[in-house]
Design an enzyme around this catalytic site. Structure first.
Site, PDB file in Angstrom:
ATOM      1  CE1 TYR A 165      -3.904  -2.247   0.764  1.00  0.00           C
ATOM      2  CE2 TYR A 165      -2.323  -3.379   2.161  1.00  0.00           C
ATOM      3  CZ  TYR A 165      -3.534  -3.349   1.506  1.00  0.00           C
ATOM      4  OH  TYR A 165      -4.374  -4.421   1.595  1.00  0.00           O
ATOM      5  CB  THR A 166       2.754   3.139  -2.027  1.00  0.00           C
ATOM      6  OG1 THR A 166       2.239   2.831  -3.335  1.00  0.00           O
ATOM      7  CG2 THR A 166       3.698   2.053  -1.594  1.00  0.00           C
TER       8      THR A 166
END
Length: 568
Positions: free
Chosen positions: A339-340
């Site tokens: 997740y970024t």
């Protein structure tokens, strides 16, 4: 009962007081309340510099509650926790809640050397079940990509929702979640946490207009955007799905997910709707994918879009659309990306490609299909100035949403629905997003041919009779102007600008060529297939699916145009 909301704002002294009060009942203590207090105390102490999330609290509370015991004689509380070494935690809680003592056991099983050395190898068996599930998911998604197009999979799932749901509200919600999570490559929770007050109209060169909304509370607590736009496959239209959702459901007050204070007051739908979505597909699996225990349900849209874009060699777009990090050169159907969320800028052609108004050619360029007139027809008159009568109508149509969502957005949705709702079931044709350029079929103006040949268009996966307009387009495409050239779209186009509804529609004239592409089932796109151009009086060959999968044939016409079979 001891819920997250009852404890999240408590100071240490308050938690200690509640702890002592709970144990005054002796052996008749409330296990749920005591486990909640202990869990919150542990998380507050360990995560002093970070936030305490509701999901983490509920997970650890369940673990503690299952093995919680209280010995009144020795004032000792014992339970099982997820840490491997719990001695330090036992001492810390005993000091914090003295005179009570804590005896904590680990739920991590110690490795037996005897078992280890008698085994065939030292290979780790950790997370074997997760690996098994991932393998099942990969295999099923692989079969979806080869034997059945991903868009066909979505269509079949929509059919299942229509036949198995009991109420219009349930059908609307399930359809809304399925379509939005797929086309935005997002988790169900990201869609749920959309802030309705952030909706705005954005102009886009390739689909006309978008609706954009912000998700402020994501898994990484970095905001991202959710987009709504028209889809060429009528049943997938995101504007119509959003209109139906606003008409059917009411806004929900924002649920608190952590100890951090949020200014957001509303969310798109209740937390329970995500649970209902998972339960529905567990009970009525429209595909073997749904039947996998602990399989992808909340992440289904993310899996599907990652697979689709990866299949078209557009992984970087999947990373931008879903804000997932990927440095791996491998298939992403397992959705193992990190997740970024970082609010990355999206290339404008992405929306045209997803909507079916642009395709990717063999050279990797995104090219237009010359459908600007169709796009303009969708929005004809929708951006006209407001009138007083519509002010009253949106309150009647959308209820409480009219107090939260921008008036411009609701007027836009209402006009779009009034103009285009009839399209939804007129034609269920699925369109390929990929060009095939072969020796026998050359695009207008391409090298290697003495004269530019007319482009060929092959309709695919028709779920019913094509509309008259679709038939006219098909015939017209066979006699397209030879001098037209494909417009190559720069993926680094300038960013979309927000357009208020009061402004008149002043779109720049585009130079997209009036050319139709080769339409083929995405699941059977193969460079080894060679097509001969149709005769002047002949009909373009139809492409369907293999007999036995939905009962349709694969190019079984007597006047067959396929010169080489598809390699399996």
């Amino acid at each position: 009962m001891s819920s997250y909301m009852d404890l999240v704002d408590d100071e240490p002294a308050t938690l200690y007081h509640k702890f002592v009060e709970c144990l005054k009942a002796g052996e008749n203590f409330c296990g749920d309340k005591l486990s909640g207090i202990i869990t919150m105390a542990i998380l507050k102490a360990i995560k002093a510099l970070t936030e305490v999330k509701k999901t983490t609290f509920n997970k650890y509370k369940t673990t503690i509650k299952q093995g919680l015991q209280y010995d009144v004689g020795s004032s000792t509380i014992s339970f099982v926790y997820h840490l491997k070494d719990c001695d330090e935690l036992s001492r810390g809680l005993s000091d914090a809640f003295e005179p009570y003592k804590f005896k904590i056991k680990s739920n991590k099983e110690a490795t037996s050397f005897k078992t280890l050395f008698r085994g065939p190898s030292f290979g780790s068996q950790k997370n074997w079940r997760k690996k098994e599930v991932d393998r099942e998911v990969d295999n099923l998604f692989h079969s979806t990509e080869t034997d059945e197009s991903i868009f066909k999979f979505i269509l079949n799932t929509l059919d299942s929702i229509e036949t198995q749901t009991n109420t219009d509200r349930q059908k609307t919600v399930l359809t809304f979640i399925l379509l939005m999570t797929f086309f935005n490559c997002c988790r169900n929770n990201d869609l749920m946490n959309v802030d309705p007050s952030t909706f705005k109209i954005v102009k886009n060169k390739f689909v006309g207009y978008l609706l954009q909304a912000e998700v402020k509370q994501t898994k990484t607590r970095k905001s991202r955007n959710i987009f709504f736009f028209p889809i060429r496959e009528n049943r997938f239209d995101l504007f119509l799905a959003l209109h139906d959702f606003f008409r059917t459901c009411q806004p929900t007050p924002k649920s608190r997910l952590s100890d951090q204070v949020s200014e957001q007051k509303w969310q798109l739908f209740r937390d329970s709707m995500v649970i209902d979505y998972n339960r529905f597909f567990r009970k009525f699996p429209a595909s073997p994918i749904f039947a996998i225990k602990h399989g992808p349900k909340s992440h289904l849209g993310r899996h599907l879009m990652n697979s689709f874009l990866h299949k078209n060699e557009l992984d970087s777009w999947a990373n931008s659309l879903g804000n997932w990090s990927s440095s791996q050169n491998q298939r992403e159907s397992g959705a193992r990306l990190g997740y970024t969320h970082g609010g990355r800028d999206l290339p404008q052609p992405l929306f045209g490609f997803l909507a079916g108004y642009c395709v990717r050619n063999e050279e990797g360029h995104i090219v237009g299909l010359g459908l600007e007139k169709d796009i303009n027809d969708l929005f004809d008159g929708i951006m006209d100035p407001l009138n007083e009568k519509e002010d009253t109508e949106i309150c009647e149509s959308y209820g409480e949403w009219a107090k939260i969502v921008s008036k411009d957005v609701l007027i836009f949705l209402k006009r779009y629905h009034s103009k285009n709702a009839c399209r939804r079931y007129q034609n269920s044709t699925l369109y390929a997003r990929t060009f095939l350029k072969t020796e026998s079929v050359t695009l207008s103006g391409s090298k290697g041919s003495e004269e530019p040949s007319s482009p060929v268009r092959i309709p695919i996966l028709s779920m019913g009779k094509a509309s008259p307009s679709e038939g006219r387009k098909l015939r017209a495409s066979e006699h397209a102007n030879d001098d037209n050239e494909i417009e190559k779209i720069d993926s680094d186009s300038s960013q979309s600008e927000e357009i208020p509804i009061e402004m008149s529609d002043s779109e720049d004239e585009t130079t997209a060529s009036n050319i139709s592409g080769i339409y083929l089932d995405m699941s059977k796109a193969n460079s080894n297939v060679v097509y001969s151009p149709p005769s002047q009086t002949g009909r373009a060959a139809g492409a369907g699916r293999k007999r036995g999968v939905g009962g349709r044939r694969t190019v079984e016409s007597k006047r067959r145009r396929v010169l080489a079979p598809i390699n399996r």
